[in-house]
Scaffold this motif. Structure first.
Motif, PDB file in Angstrom:
ATOM      1  N   CYS A  28       0.925  -1.152   0.089  1.00 33.07           N
ATOM      2  CA  CYS A  28       0.184  -0.120  -0.073  1.00 33.07           C
ATOM      3  C   CYS A  28       0.733   1.223  -0.242  1.00 33.07           C
ATOM      4  CB  CYS A  28      -0.883   0.092   1.189  1.00 33.07           C
ATOM      5  SG  CYS A  28      -0.366   0.258   2.605  1.00 33.07           S
ATOM      6  N   PHE A  29       0.365   2.230  -0.534  1.00 35.25           N
ATOM      7  CA  PHE A  29       0.706   3.752  -0.761  1.00 35.25           C
ATOM      8  C   PHE A  29       0.131   4.577   0.382  1.00 35.25           C
ATOM      9  CE2 PHE A  29       2.246   1.210  -3.918  1.00 35.25           C
ATOM     10  CZ  PHE A  29       3.562   1.818  -4.538  1.00 35.25           C
ATOM     11  N   VAL A  30       0.809   5.126   1.266  1.00 37.62           N
ATOM     12  CA  VAL A  30       0.259   5.864   2.323  1.00 37.62           C
ATOM     13  C   VAL A  30       1.058   7.250   2.313  1.00 37.62           C
ATOM     14  CG1 VAL A  30       1.377   4.869   4.432  1.00 37.62           C
ATOM     15  CG2 VAL A  30      -1.008   5.850   4.522  1.00 37.62           C
ATOM     16  N   GLY A  31       0.008   8.232   2.956  1.00 37.78           N
ATOM     17  CA  GLY A  31       0.853   9.567   3.155  1.00 37.78           C
ATOM     18  C   GLY A  31      -0.187  10.697   3.180  1.00 37.78           C
ATOM     19  N   ARG A  32       0.431  11.696   3.436  1.00 35.55           N
ATOM     20  CA  ARG A  32      -0.520  13.053   3.754  1.00 35.55           C
ATOM     21  C   ARG A  32      -1.187  13.262   2.359  1.00 35.55           C
ATOM     22  NH1 ARG A  32      -0.264  17.022   7.085  1.00 35.55           N
ATOM     23  NH2 ARG A  32      -0.540  18.648   5.463  1.00 35.55           N
ATOM     24  N   SER A  33      -2.423  13.909   2.138  1.00 34.44           N
ATOM     25  CA  SER A  33      -2.915  14.395   0.945  1.00 34.44           C
ATOM     26  C   SER A  33      -1.985  15.170   0.037  1.00 34.44           C
ATOM     27  CB  SER A  33      -4.166  15.087   1.265  1.00 34.44           C
ATOM     28  OG  SER A  33      -5.275  14.183   2.119  1.00 34.44           O
ATOM     29  N   ASN A  34      -2.100  14.831  -1.257  1.00 35.49           N
ATOM     30  CA  ASN A  34      -1.343  15.314  -2.149  1.00 35.49           C
ATOM     31  C   ASN A  34       0.383  15.279  -2.059  1.00 35.49           C
ATOM     32  OD1 ASN A  34      -1.759  16.968  -4.532  1.00 35.49           O
ATOM     33  ND2 ASN A  34      -1.318  18.735  -3.720  1.00 35.49           N
ATOM     34  N   ALA A  35       0.430  13.947  -1.377  1.00 35.10           N
ATOM     35  CA  ALA A  35       2.108  13.500  -1.570  1.00 35.10           C
ATOM     36  C   ALA A  35       2.528  13.092  -2.606  1.00 35.10           C
ATOM     37  CB  ALA A  35       2.200  12.895   0.063  1.00 35.10           C
ATOM     38  N   GLY A  36       1.509  12.522  -3.342  1.00 39.63           N
ATOM     39  CA  GLY A  36       1.975  11.900  -4.464  1.00 39.63           C
ATOM     40  C   GLY A  36       1.895  10.278  -4.612  1.00 39.63           C
ATOM     41  N   LYS A  37       1.017   9.878  -3.922  1.00 43.53           N
ATOM     42  CA  LYS A  37       0.566   8.309  -3.822  1.00 43.53           C
ATOM     43  C   LYS A  37       0.072   8.067  -5.080  1.00 43.53           C
ATOM     44  CE  LYS A  37      -2.088   9.134  -0.446  1.00 43.53           C
ATOM     45  NZ  LYS A  37      -2.066  10.620  -0.451  1.00 43.53           N
ATOM     46  N   SER A  38      -0.764   8.410  -5.588  1.00 44.85           N
ATOM     47  CA  SER A  38      -1.369   8.086  -7.047  1.00 44.85           C
ATOM     48  C   SER A  38      -0.330   8.118  -8.193  1.00 44.85           C
ATOM     49  CB  SER A  38      -2.492   8.659  -7.490  1.00 44.85           C
ATOM     50  OG  SER A  38      -3.400   8.536  -6.484  1.00 44.85           O
ATOM     51  N   SER A  39       0.567   9.220  -8.128  1.00 48.32           N
ATOM     52  CA  SER A  39       1.487   9.467  -9.179  1.00 48.32           C
ATOM     53  C   SER A  39       2.467   8.513  -9.149  1.00 48.32           C
ATOM     54  CB  SER A  39       2.088  10.843  -8.892  1.00 48.32           C
ATOM     55  OG  SER A  39       1.011  12.030  -9.135  1.00 48.32           O
ATOM     56  N   ALA A  40       2.680   8.206  -7.821  1.00 52.31           N
ATOM     57  CA  ALA A  40       3.866   7.067  -7.495  1.00 52.31           C
ATOM     58  C   ALA A  40       3.665   5.701  -8.316  1.00 52.31           C
ATOM     59  CB  ALA A  40       4.387   6.853  -6.134  1.00 52.31           C
ATOM     60  N   ILE A  41       2.251   5.375  -8.119  1.00 55.25           N
ATOM     61  CA  ILE A  41       1.817   4.317  -8.464  1.00 55.25           C
ATOM     62  C   ILE A  41       1.807   4.235 -10.097  1.00 55.25           C
ATOM     63  CG2 ILE A  41      -0.403   2.639  -9.045  1.00 55.25           C
ATOM     64  CD1 ILE A  41      -0.979   3.170  -6.075  1.00 55.25           C
ATOM     65  N   ASN A  42       1.405   5.342 -10.728  1.00 53.17           N
ATOM     66  CA  ASN A  42       1.513   5.640 -11.948  1.00 53.17           C
ATOM     67  C   ASN A  42       2.874   5.261 -12.746  1.00 53.17           C
ATOM     68  OD1 ASN A  42      -1.363   5.929 -12.425  1.00 53.17           O
ATOM     69  ND2 ASN A  42      -1.153   8.130 -12.342  1.00 53.17           N
ATOM     70  N   VAL A  43       3.814   5.876 -11.927  1.00 54.51           N
ATOM     71  CA  VAL A  43       5.147   5.957 -12.520  1.00 54.51           C
ATOM     72  C   VAL A  43       5.853   4.379 -12.419  1.00 54.51           C
ATOM     73  CG1 VAL A  43       7.581   6.314 -11.900  1.00 54.51           C
ATOM     74  CG2 VAL A  43       5.810   8.354 -11.914  1.00 54.51           C
ATOM     75  N   LEU A  44       5.401   3.629 -11.353  1.00 54.81           N
ATOM     76  CA  LEU A  44       5.685   2.271 -11.358  1.00 54.81           C
ATOM     77  C   LEU A  44       4.994   1.480 -12.453  1.00 54.81           C
ATOM     78  CD1 LEU A  44       5.591   1.824  -7.455  1.00 54.81           C
ATOM     79  CD2 LEU A  44       7.709   1.587  -8.845  1.00 54.81           C
ATOM     80  N   ALA A  45       3.853   1.763 -12.676  1.00 57.77           N
ATOM     81  CA  ALA A  45       3.195   1.088 -13.548  1.00 57.77           C
ATOM     82  C   ALA A  45       3.397   1.691 -15.281  1.00 57.77           C
ATOM     83  CB  ALA A  45       1.791   0.995 -13.342  1.00 57.77           C
ATOM     84  N   ASN A  46       4.288   2.599 -15.292  1.00 53.10           N
ATOM     85  CA  ASN A  46       4.606   3.149 -16.385  1.00 53.10           C
ATOM     86  C   ASN A  46       3.315   3.491 -17.239  1.00 53.10           C
ATOM     87  OD1 ASN A  46       6.300   4.419 -18.393  1.00 53.10           O
ATOM     88  ND2 ASN A  46       6.296   2.409 -19.550  1.00 53.10           N
ATOM     89  N   GLN A  47       2.158   4.143 -16.431  1.00 52.78           N
ATOM     90  CA  GLN A  47       0.800   4.509 -17.040  1.00 52.78           C
ATOM     91  C   GLN A  47       0.623   5.814 -16.586  1.00 52.78           C
ATOM     92  OE1 GLN A  47      -2.096   1.308 -16.955  1.00 52.78           O
ATOM     93  NE2 GLN A  47      -0.510  -0.061 -16.146  1.00 52.78           N
ATOM     94  N   LYS A  48      -0.088   6.623 -17.506  1.00 53.15           N
ATOM     95  CA  LYS A  48      -0.256   8.044 -16.877  1.00 53.15           C
ATOM     96  C   LYS A  48      -1.683   8.180 -16.061  1.00 53.15           C
ATOM     97  CE  LYS A  48       1.692   9.989 -21.143  1.00 53.15           C
ATOM     98  NZ  LYS A  48       2.716  11.132 -20.645  1.00 53.15           N
ATOM     99  N   ARG A  49      -2.813   7.413 -16.417  1.00 54.14           N
ATOM    100  CA  ARG A  49      -3.673   7.276 -15.715  1.00 54.14           C
ATOM    101  C   ARG A  49      -4.205   5.969 -15.128  1.00 54.14           C
ATOM    102  NH1 ARG A  49      -5.873  12.100 -14.736  1.00 54.14           N
ATOM    103  NH2 ARG A  49      -8.153  11.548 -15.065  1.00 54.14           N
ATOM    104  N   LEU A  50      -3.323   5.330 -14.490  1.00 53.91           N
ATOM    105  CA  LEU A  50      -4.044   4.141 -13.991  1.00 53.91           C
ATOM    106  C   LEU A  50      -4.520   4.571 -12.604  1.00 53.91           C
ATOM    107  CD1 LEU A  50      -4.010   0.935 -13.688  1.00 53.91           C
ATOM    108  CD2 LEU A  50      -1.790   1.155 -12.676  1.00 53.91           C
ATOM    109  N   ALA A  51      -3.882   5.073 -11.730  1.00 49.08           N
ATOM    110  CA  ALA A  51      -4.306   5.738 -10.588  1.00 49.08           C
ATOM    111  C   ALA A  51      -4.529   7.291 -10.959  1.00 49.08           C
ATOM    112  CB  ALA A  51      -3.413   5.505  -9.455  1.00 49.08           C
ATOM    113  N   PHE A  52      -5.931   7.584 -10.396  1.00 46.56           N
ATOM    114  CA  PHE A  52      -6.182   9.062 -10.920  1.00 46.56           C
ATOM    115  C   PHE A  52      -5.613  10.006  -9.900  1.00 46.56           C
ATOM    116  CE2 PHE A  52      -9.838   6.751 -12.745  1.00 46.56           C
ATOM    117  CZ  PHE A  52      -9.591   7.023 -13.999  1.00 46.56           C
ATOM    118  N   SER A  53      -4.838  11.047 -10.218  1.00 47.05           N
ATOM    119  CA  SER A  53      -3.928  11.920  -9.676  1.00 47.05           C
ATOM    120  C   SER A  53      -4.676  13.247  -9.942  1.00 47.05           C
ATOM    121  CB  SER A  53      -2.620  11.932  -9.699  1.00 47.05           C
ATOM    122  OG  SER A  53      -2.192  12.173 -11.142  1.00 47.05           O
ATOM    123  N   SER A  54      -4.483  14.106  -8.935  1.00 46.81           N
ATOM    124  CA  SER A  54      -4.966  15.632  -9.109  1.00 46.81           C
ATOM    125  C   SER A  54      -4.166  16.558  -8.251  1.00 46.81           C
ATOM    126  CB  SER A  54      -6.490  15.492  -8.694  1.00 46.81           C
ATOM    127  OG  SER A  54      -6.889  16.834  -8.494  1.00 46.81           O
TER     128      SER A  54
END
Length: 176
Positions: A28-54
């Protein structure tokens, strides 16, 4: 191609009883709001919109599981990357924050398939009191915790080096 690049959305859950039965290992990826959890998952998966980030904090409001397919049986996940809602976002109603804290706490403490935790820390903020509390709270479970510093591109090189050193010191002090 990395097996992580084949990750796909599996399910979302607002409560633990909505999650699939424990089985394949979860990180699991945990942290403060807006720390980049969804973005980290997207980078690991080499996908831009797997996990929605904002750019808006508090966007992730559910436990989102992303399955990593088993090369021998693509129908069965080999494991999961789990995107958790962030903590510390003041604009969310207090009742919602307390409910999230209860669900996330139960997930981190009780989910038998949880194999590891990635604690995302915004390098510009350093280790916050909430991060320390979370690390101390997870420690008794014996689950491995990996600290991932995010937003390093927002700092000049010299400040980045100092910030990394400071975070290492703070994490060492709490035994993480």
């Amino acid at each position: 191609m990395s097996i992580l690049h084949r990750a796909s959305f599996y399910t979302s859950a607002a409560r633990l009883d909505q999650l699939p039965p424990p089985g394949a290992p979860e990180v699991c990826f945990v942290g403060r709001s807006n720390a980049g959890k969804s973005s980290a998952i997207n980078v690991l998966a080499n996908q831009k919109r797997l996990a929605f980030s904002s750019k808006t904090p508090g966007r992730t409001r559910l436990i989102n599981l992303f399955g990593i397919p088993d090369p021998l049986d693509p129908e069965q996940p080999l494991g999961f990357l789990t995107d958790l809602p962030g903590y510390g976002y003041a604009s969310v109603a207090r009742d919602a924050r307390e409910e999230w804290a209860e669900v996330l706490g139960a997930y981190l403490r009780q989910r038998s398939s949880l194999a590891g935790v990635v604690l995302l820390i915004d390098i510009r903020r350093g280790v916050t009191d909430l991060d320390k509390r979370l690390a101390n709270w997870i420690a008794p479970t014996g689950k491995p915790v990996l600290a991932l510093l995010t937003k390093a591109d927002k700092l000049p090189y010299g400040q980045r080096i100092k910030a990394v050193f400071a975070v290492k010191q703070e994490l060492a002090d709490i035994g993480a």
